[in-house]
Scaffold this motif. Structure first.
Motif, short mmCIF file in Angstrom:
data_model
loop_
_atom_site.label_atom_id
_atom_site.label_comp_id
_atom_site.label_asym_id
_atom_site.label_seq_id
_atom_site.Cartn_x
_atom_site.Cartn_y
_atom_site.Cartn_z
N GLY A 9 0.81 -1.23 0.00
CA GLY A 9 0.00 0.00 0.00
C GLY A 9 0.84 1.27 0.00
N GLY A 10 2.19 1.11 -0.08
CA GLY A 10 3.09 2.28 -0.08
C GLY A 10 2.96 3.09 -1.37
N GLU A 11 3.54 4.29 -1.34
CA GLU A 11 3.48 5.19 -2.50
C GLU A 11 4.55 4.78 -3.53
OE1 GLU A 11 4.70 9.79 -3.54
OE2 GLU A 11 5.11 8.93 -1.57
N LEU A 12 4.16 4.75 -4.81
CA LEU A 12 5.13 4.43 -5.86
C LEU A 12 5.77 5.72 -6.37
CD1 LEU A 12 3.25 1.73 -7.97
CD2 LEU A 12 4.63 1.45 -5.92
N TYR A 13 7.09 5.66 -6.63
CA TYR A 13 7.78 6.85 -7.14
C TYR A 13 8.73 6.48 -8.27
CZ TYR A 13 12.26 5.66 -4.91
OH TYR A 13 13.44 5.05 -4.58
N GLN A 14 9.13 7.50 -9.02
CA GLN A 14 10.12 7.27 -10.08
C GLN A 14 11.50 7.63 -9.53
OE1 GLN A 14 9.98 9.75 -13.68
NE2 GLN A 14 10.73 7.99 -14.84
N ARG A 15 12.46 6.72 -9.68
CA ARG A 15 13.80 7.01 -9.20
C ARG A 15 14.35 8.23 -9.92
NH1 ARG A 15 17.11 1.41 -9.41
NH2 ARG A 15 18.67 2.85 -10.20
#
Ligand code: AMP
Length: 218
Positions: A154-160
């Motif tokens: 359920g964590g937030e997805l991010y772009q490296r």
């Protein structure tokens, strides 16, 4: 089973390492993950590493090799491990060999993920990572059930930061100049196996399973 996954950024090493570790109960040791954790925690190594990582350059060998040898000594790696993103230079490969000899845990195999530039670019530009658990997604190849949210936790997805187009080019160049000669290095040691990094996650797993069976590793 003690493995190194070798290949350019975007070859799918991290994703496949996750699958292999789950199937064969191996420990996943990723220098990229260790470094990102160090950056997040603002450790002295993290502070030093950050500027190299943002530019897509290699972090100095002493920092990375120190982190990985410490992990190998501290963690229970007797059941086997997968090194993902390490070694990336001949010097790192030699440091690794010495550390593993000391632990009497020599490498069984190095798998080189031979990957086309088209695949690399598509994978890296679409890659998204969970901020909480590190699970890897892709906006089209491995999409999460809910956009921007990790299926697992359920964590937030991010772009490296280093998955932006300008940095990707440099990372590929750095790989070609500083890492790709490890293919020959491990070929000479007769432990190199090649697999196509262009395959999907499940197809590649099937190929690797077959390779491990033929080599008597499983
Ligand atoms: P990765 O997650 O493997 O793509 O690594 C991300 C970044 O961390 C790389 O672009 C490097 O800046 C740094 N890094 C990871 N592994 C190494 C390594 N073995 N040697 C030097 N730098 C590394």
């Amino acid at each position: 089973m003690r493995l190194v996954l070798l290949g350019p950024p975007g070859a799918g090493k991290g994703t496949q390492a996750g699958v292999l570790c789950k199937n064969y109960s191996l420990m996943h040791l990723s220098t990229g993950d260790l470094l990102r954790e160090a950056v997040k925690n603002n450790t002295p190594e993290g502070v030093q590493a950050n500027s190299y990582m943002d530019k897509g350059e290699l972090v100095p060998d002493e920092i990375v090799a120190g982190m990985i040898t410490e992990k190998l000594k501290k963690e229970d790696v007797n059941a086997g491990f997968i090194l993902d993103g390490f070694p990336r230079t001949k010097n790192q490969a030699e440091i690794l060999e010495a550390a593993l000899n000391e632990l009497r845990l020599p490498l069984d195999m190095v798998v080189y993920f031979d990957t086309s530039e088209e695949t690399i670019l598509k994978r890296l530009t679409g890659r998204r990572i969970c901020r909480a658990c590190g699970k890897i997604f892709h906006i089209t190849n491995i999409p999460p059930k809910k956009e921007g949210v990790c299926d697992a936790c359920g964590g937030e997805l991010y772009q490296r930061n280093d998955d932006k187009e300008e940095t990707i080019k440099n990372r590929i160049e750095v790989y070609n100049k500083q890492t790709s000669n490890l293919i020959d290095y491990y070929q000479q040691k007769k432990i190199l196996n090649k697999a196509s990094g262009d395959l999907g996650v499940d197809e590649l797993f099937a190929v690797l399973k077959n390779t491990f069976e033929r080599s008597g590793l499983i």
